[in-house]
Design a protein around this motif. Structure first.
Motif, PDB file in Angstrom:
ATOM      1  N   GLY A 297       1.461  -0.727   0.119  1.00 11.10           N
ATOM      2  CA  GLY A 297      -0.415  -0.214   0.199  1.00 11.10           C
ATOM      3  C   GLY A 297       0.665   1.499  -0.148  1.00 11.10           C
ATOM      4  N   ILE A 298       2.522   1.237  -0.381  1.00 15.60           N
ATOM      5  CA  ILE A 298       2.698   2.251  -0.354  1.00 15.60           C
ATOM      6  C   ILE A 298       3.073   2.480  -2.019  1.00 15.60           C
ATOM      7  N   SER A 299       2.099   4.215  -1.995  1.00 12.92           N
ATOM      8  CA  SER A 299       2.112   4.819  -3.151  1.00 12.92           C
ATOM      9  C   SER A 299       2.412   6.681  -2.903  1.00 12.92           C
ATOM     10  N   TYR A 300       2.416   7.119  -4.227  1.00 12.95           N
ATOM     11  CA  TYR A 300       3.084   8.959  -3.752  1.00 12.95           C
ATOM     12  C   TYR A 300       1.347   9.078  -4.308  1.00 12.95           C
ATOM     13  N   LYS A 301       0.926   9.877  -3.285  1.00 13.17           N
ATOM     14  CA  LYS A 301      -0.538  10.532  -3.505  1.00 13.17           C
ATOM     15  C   LYS A 301      -1.475   9.170  -3.600  1.00 13.17           C
ATOM     16  N   THR A 302      -1.500   8.939  -5.038  1.00 14.65           N
ATOM     17  CA  THR A 302      -2.802   7.882  -5.066  1.00 14.65           C
ATOM     18  C   THR A 302      -2.299   7.019  -6.010  1.00 14.65           C
ATOM     19  N   GLU A 303      -2.934   5.952  -5.686  1.00 12.23           N
ATOM     20  CA  GLU A 303      -2.482   4.348  -6.513  1.00 12.23           C
ATOM     21  C   GLU A 303      -2.669   5.141  -8.019  1.00 12.23           C
ATOM     22  N   GLY A 304      -3.671   5.394  -7.977  1.00 16.55           N
ATOM     23  CA  GLY A 304      -3.423   5.971  -9.989  1.00 16.55           C
ATOM     24  C   GLY A 304      -3.033   6.908 -10.510  1.00 16.55           C
ATOM     25  N   SER A 305      -2.515   8.071  -9.197  1.00 16.53           N
ATOM     26  CA  SER A 305      -1.593   9.343  -9.719  1.00 16.53           C
ATOM     27  C   SER A 305      -1.201   9.357 -10.638  1.00 16.53           C
ATOM     28  N   ALA A 306      -0.605  10.515 -11.733  1.00 20.94           N
ATOM     29  CA  ALA A 306       0.088  10.708 -12.527  1.00 20.94           C
ATOM     30  C   ALA A 306       1.816  10.398 -11.525  1.00 20.94           C
ATOM     31  N   GLU A 307       1.468  11.157 -10.487  1.00 21.51           N
ATOM     32  CA  GLU A 307       2.966  10.742  -9.606  1.00 21.51           C
ATOM     33  C   GLU A 307       3.784  10.115  -9.512  1.00 21.51           C
ATOM     34  N   ASN A 308       2.905   9.088  -9.330  1.00 24.79           N
ATOM     35  CA  ASN A 308       3.042   7.538  -8.515  1.00 24.79           C
ATOM     36  C   ASN A 308       3.002   6.267  -9.532  1.00 24.79           C
ATOM     37  N   TRP A 309       2.804   7.243 -10.888  1.00 23.55           N
ATOM     38  CA  TRP A 309       2.768   6.305 -12.105  1.00 23.55           C
ATOM     39  C   TRP A 309       4.471   6.277 -12.618  1.00 23.55           C
ATOM     40  N   MET A 310       4.713   7.913 -12.148  1.00 24.97           N
ATOM     41  CA  MET A 310       5.878   7.977 -12.932  1.00 24.97           C
ATOM     42  C   MET A 310       6.856   6.919 -11.881  1.00 24.97           C
ATOM     43  N   ILE A 311       7.425   6.267 -10.870  1.00 21.72           N
ATOM     44  CA  ILE A 311       7.906   5.698 -10.450  1.00 21.72           C
ATOM     45  C   ILE A 311       7.925   4.288 -10.207  1.00 21.72           C
ATOM     46  N   SER A 312       8.233   4.051 -10.421  1.00 19.52           N
ATOM     47  CA  SER A 312       8.563   1.671 -10.741  1.00 19.52           C
ATOM     48  C   SER A 312       8.153   1.923  -9.273  1.00 19.52           C
ATOM     49  N   LYS A 313       6.990   0.512  -9.478  1.00 18.76           N
ATOM     50  CA  LYS A 313       6.561  -0.326  -8.099  1.00 18.76           C
ATOM     51  C   LYS A 313       7.280  -1.186  -8.353  1.00 18.76           C
ATOM     52  N   ASP A 314       8.923  -1.232  -8.349  1.00 16.52           N
ATOM     53  CA  ASP A 314       9.770  -2.633  -8.205  1.00 16.52           C
ATOM     54  C   ASP A 314      10.389  -2.019  -7.580  1.00 16.52           C
ATOM     55  N   VAL A 315      11.367  -2.066  -6.262  1.00 10.73           N
ATOM     56  CA  VAL A 315      11.888  -1.836  -5.286  1.00 10.73           C
ATOM     57  C   VAL A 315      13.345  -2.402  -5.356  1.00 10.73           C
ATOM     58  N   GLU A 316      14.266  -2.423  -5.108  1.00 10.14           N
ATOM     59  CA  GLU A 316      15.488  -4.025  -4.357  1.00 10.14           C
ATOM     60  C   GLU A 316      15.521  -3.312  -3.523  1.00 10.14           C
ATOM     61  N   ILE A 317      15.521  -4.326  -2.622  1.00 10.75           N
ATOM     62  CA  ILE A 317      16.656  -4.482  -1.482  1.00 10.75           C
ATOM     63  C   ILE A 317      17.207  -5.665  -1.444  1.00 10.75           C
ATOM     64  N   GLY A 318      17.689  -5.505  -0.313  1.00  8.34           N
ATOM     65  CA  GLY A 318      19.013  -5.992  -0.169  1.00  8.34           C
ATOM     66  C   GLY A 318      19.270  -6.209   1.312  1.00  8.34           C
ATOM     67  N   PHE A 319      20.546  -7.344   2.024  1.00  4.18           N
ATOM     68  CA  PHE A 319      20.775  -7.066   3.199  1.00  4.18           C
ATOM     69  C   PHE A 319      22.009  -7.467   3.432  1.00  4.18           C
ATOM     70  N   SER A 320      22.592  -7.306   4.034  1.00  2.00           N
ATOM     71  CA  SER A 320      24.245  -8.034   4.702  1.00  2.00           C
ATOM     72  C   SER A 320      24.354  -7.946   5.984  1.00  2.00           C
ATOM     73  N   LEU A 321      24.266  -9.247   6.679  1.00  2.00           N
ATOM     74  CA  LEU A 321      23.542 -10.111   7.552  1.00  2.00           C
ATOM     75  C   LEU A 321      24.772 -10.071   8.642  1.00  2.00           C
ATOM     76  N   LYS A 322      25.281  -9.744   9.775  1.00  2.00           N
ATOM     77  CA  LYS A 322      25.613 -10.459  10.528  1.00  2.00           C
ATOM     78  C   LYS A 322      25.495 -10.987  12.164  1.00  2.00           C
ATOM     79  N   ALA A 323      25.547 -12.237  12.444  1.00  2.00           N
ATOM     80  CA  ALA A 323      25.437 -12.657  13.776  1.00  2.00           C
ATOM     81  C   ALA A 323      26.172 -12.932  14.680  1.00  2.00           C
ATOM     82  N   VAL A 324      26.123 -12.621  15.525  1.00  2.00           N
ATOM     83  CA  VAL A 324      27.575 -13.536  16.625  1.00  2.00           C
ATOM     84  C   VAL A 324      26.421 -14.346  18.036  1.00  2.00           C
ATOM     85  N   LYS A 325      27.046 -15.920  18.063  1.00  2.00           N
ATOM     86  CA  LYS A 325      26.344 -16.734  19.093  1.00  2.00           C
ATOM     87  C   LYS A 325      26.866 -15.578  20.558  1.00  2.00           C
ATOM     88  N   LYS A 326      25.640 -15.637  21.500  1.00  2.00           N
ATOM     89  CA  LYS A 326      25.449 -14.681  22.610  1.00  2.00           C
ATOM     90  C   LYS A 326      26.302 -15.813  23.810  1.00  2.00           C
TER      91      LYS A 326
END
Length: 223
Positions: free
Chosen positions: A194-223
């Motif tokens: 449900g993350i849209s700029y202004k409204t789902e059908g607005s021209a402003e929202n249409w100009m922005i790609s719906k595809d967003v790339e996320i990633g992580f580089s994670l490190k965890a250490v034993k307690k």
């Protein structure tokens, strides 16, 4: 001039023209968290990073940056991650200045816009969360991943603002004695949360790609 390019948590490279470079995460309804069996490992928030990258339509004007992990833990049994979760502090979202090349624009202006009610509304929703629901071996004969060295398929509930959905994506996980490292990079559709700029059908929202790339580089250490 107000900037309108959105971006996420959570993990970097949308193809501008011709061919995906990153796995599309499978998105489903929220699921039960995995039973976190085995020893607990605390996520090292000083070295763990979440990256984001987003563009206008057609891959133009890419923006990218990082968001800090606030806390979290993983559980490991017999050398395998069984469960865990981590929280992301949305107030720490920053845009890499090198991604804002227009002379009249500043990366800090985009930071503020993304944190505003136009996008993530961090005043009301300061934390994003990821909770593991399943970890399975990655089978290259059944799946085809663009992530080099993928070892596992991770499923988890991703909460952004007030929406939670389950996503599944390949990851590279290494359990080495007292340390766990994990890397992943995948694409999600921001509109599913449900993350849209202004409204789902607005021209402003249409100009922005719906595809967003996320990633992580994670490190965890034993307690």
């Amino acid at each position: 001039m107000k900037q309108t390019v959105p971006a996420f948590i959570l993990l970097a490279t949308l193809a501008a023209c011709g061919g995906a470079s990153t796995d599309q995460a499978k998105t489903e309804e929220k699921k039960e968290a995995a039973v976190a069996a085995g020893a607990a490992y605390a996520i090292d928030t000083t070295t763990t990073a979440v990256q984001w990258r987003a563009t206008h339509k057609g891959g133009f004007a890419p923006r990218f940056g990082v968001i800090k992990v606030a806390d979290g833990s993983l559980n490991v049994e017999n050398g395998t991650v069984t469960g865990g979760s981590f929280d992301v502090n949305m107030n720490t979202l920053t845009t890499d200045p090198s991604s804002v090349t227009e002379p009249e624009k500043k990366s800090t202006d985009l930071d503020g816009h993304l944190k505003s009610a136009d996008f993530f509304d961090v005043a009301k929703h300061p934390t994003a969360k990821f909770v593991i629901t399943a970890v399975a071996p990655y089978d290259s004969t059944k799946q085809k991943s663009l992530l080099p060295g993928a070892t596992n398929l991770i499923s988890g509930n991703l909460t952004l603002k007030d929406s939670t959905l389950n996503i599944t994506f390949p990851a590279q996980i290494t359990v080495n004695g007292n340390d766990v490292t994990a890397n992943a990079k995948f694409v999600i559709d921001r509109s599913s949360w449900g993350i849209s700029y202004k409204t789902e059908g607005s021209a402003e929202n249409w100009m922005i790609s719906k595809d967003v790339e996320i990633g992580f580089s994670l490190k965890a250490v034993k307690k």
